[in-house]
Design an enzyme around this catalytic site. Structure first.
Site, mmCIF file in Angstrom:
data_model
loop_
_atom_site.group_PDB
_atom_site.id
_atom_site.type_symbol
_atom_site.label_atom_id
_atom_site.label_comp_id
_atom_site.label_asym_id
_atom_site.label_seq_id
_atom_site.Cartn_x
_atom_site.Cartn_y
_atom_site.Cartn_z
ATOM 1 N N ASP A 88 0.817 -1.213 0.000
ATOM 2 C CA ASP A 88 0.000 0.000 0.000
ATOM 3 C C ASP A 88 0.852 1.265 0.000
ATOM 4 O OD1 ASP A 88 0.549 0.670 2.933
ATOM 5 O OD2 ASP A 88 -0.364 -1.301 3.103
ATOM 6 N N ASP A 157 6.414 -5.848 6.955
ATOM 7 C CA ASP A 157 5.091 -5.202 6.962
ATOM 8 C C ASP A 157 4.106 -6.192 6.370
ATOM 9 O OD1 ASP A 157 2.989 -3.458 6.826
ATOM 10 O OD2 ASP A 157 3.922 -2.081 5.398
#
Lengths: 285, 285
Positions: A88, A157
């Protein structure tokens, strides 16, 4: 008129969240997962992977600031960094705040996560086209096997450690992280909720300890993740988050931020009694 | 077989929680509010007042520990204390851990909250029959008007500051609190979520400042309350939570606790940037 469409995510303990959805911007199946991009009534836009909230525009600053900055402010000289997952772009956005950083490798398994973010979350993903960033659409586990002595900090992440992300908490993976560090760097990862994922946190720390003996857990609120409270784990052979804290850098970057600051850096590593006990329990307790 | 009954609570931002309910133990209308006592599938028993979760057995320790202990460990000699609200008994249970306390007045508007707690939440409410505790089934605002120079610490363990509890955040009420303190004591209150109740927190601090100039906000996770993160506010003309911290007492009591300890006492008062900015904004911003 308010919408009648609701998103529900139920996690451990038959406890979940619900968010009212104004409209569906994107709902696709990639080769790896179901990707939904929803416009909510009150939380901004929201990305969902396989039914789990990855981010909402309203609270993503919490997760991305707290994954990126504590490690960045615990290393004396971070120049080359790696982000595994994070398609993202939120973690990269935070890292680009540091002129110290010369290069960022981003390794995201699912190219469609990046494309959907670039289309529907332009403010979060804008940094992905920065000249300091190189994107690699590959499996982070395999990518890391090929790297030696390269990075100052590795940011993991990832999604929950099941399915595609399960390999990212294996002991061999952590050993590969260590080999991929340049000198004695830092590895930092999201490590699930201390309230509802005790088993997963203990598993992560159990797998870390043979490679990095003293994992440091730290905590942050996180509205849209299960239980509203999240943990991260930082490991290093050399650097201690509190002792090696680079206060001047933290002070400088925190002026741009919503959550993180020098006092938060110190207090985030303060653990409640039940979390301390959990970390001292045997792995299968 | 799991139940098909769910409790939903939707708050600000069209964001809410959902909890699966195994059975309904009690569902009554008192003179003041709707009271529900539900046995959930994964969060233990749960008390709901007018549709808002007051507690679940799984996470009530967070709220009750963090309302009771920071003030108890910031006063040199707390002997006489008052709890306004808190008919479930959780705050009293925490206070009874201190041999220093000689008497506790509990003022609860709604006697049925106490009776339902005594029937269905015996472990939380057990302390209400302790000889050091005196229960008063009255309006806390009126009760306090009659008290002068009486208490070392006042704990305001209220529902949201609307309806029956609205008077508990008025400036006149805070002035009455000050008069009811013996010497220069401490008042501490739950003060809603920093994520979703910015307006309410600013209102509370706005009303406090003419009476107690330097309110100290502190924070804690709280799973089953809106946003999963909660605030408390401590005020005193004399005592500062960090400077006057009674570490020995905190160390002793924290051995019995799940969340609070000496390091948490200090770190709970550390505020993220957006919370600092919110507290510095004008009240109507």
């Amino acid at each position: 008129m308010t919408s009648h469409l609701w998103f529900h995510e139920v996690g451990q303990h038959h406890f979940g969240i619900q968010i009212r959805v104004r409209r569906t911007l994107c709902h696709v199946q990639s080769p790896y997962q179901e990707i939904m991009l929803l416009e909510t009534e009150g939380m901004g836009r929201m990305m969902i992977l396989d039914g789990c909230v990855m981010l909402t525009e309203r609270d993503e600053f919490l997760y991305h600031e707290m994954l990126a900055h504590p490690a960045m402010c615990s290393h004396p000289n971070p120049k080359r960094v790696l982000v595994i997952g994070g398609g993202d772009g939120g973690t990269v956005r935070e890292l680009l705040r540091y002129p110290e950083i010369e290069s960022i490798d981003l390794v995201e398994l699912d190219e469609q996560v990046v494309r959907v973010s670039q289309e529907f979350l332009p403010e979060i993903s804008a940094g992905l086209t920065d000249p300091r960033v190189t994107m690699h659409f590959r499996d982070g586990v395999v990518f890391l096997e090929e790297r030696t002595n390269t990075y100052d900090i590795i940011f993991i992440d990832s999604t929950d450690p099941v399915g595609p992300a399960a390999g990212l908490i294996a002991q061999e993976f952590f050993a590969n992280c260590k080999r991929a560090l340049r000198g004695q760097g830092i590895v930092v990862m999201q490590s699930e909720s201390p309230f509802v994922h005790a088993k997963e946190i203990k598993q992560i720390h159990h797998n870390l300890r043979p490679v990095f003996p003293n994992p440091q857990l730290y905590l942050s609120p996180m509205l849209s993740y299960p239980s509203g409270w999240w943990s991260f784990t930082m490991v290093s052979e050399k650097f201690d988050a509190r002792r090696d804290f680079v206060e001047e850098r933290c002070h400088r970057v925190s002026k741009q931020l919503e959550y993180y600051n020098p006092a938060i850096h110190q207090s985030a590593f303060t653990l409640p009694n039940f979390v301390q006990r959990m970390l001292n329990e045997p792995q299968d307790a």
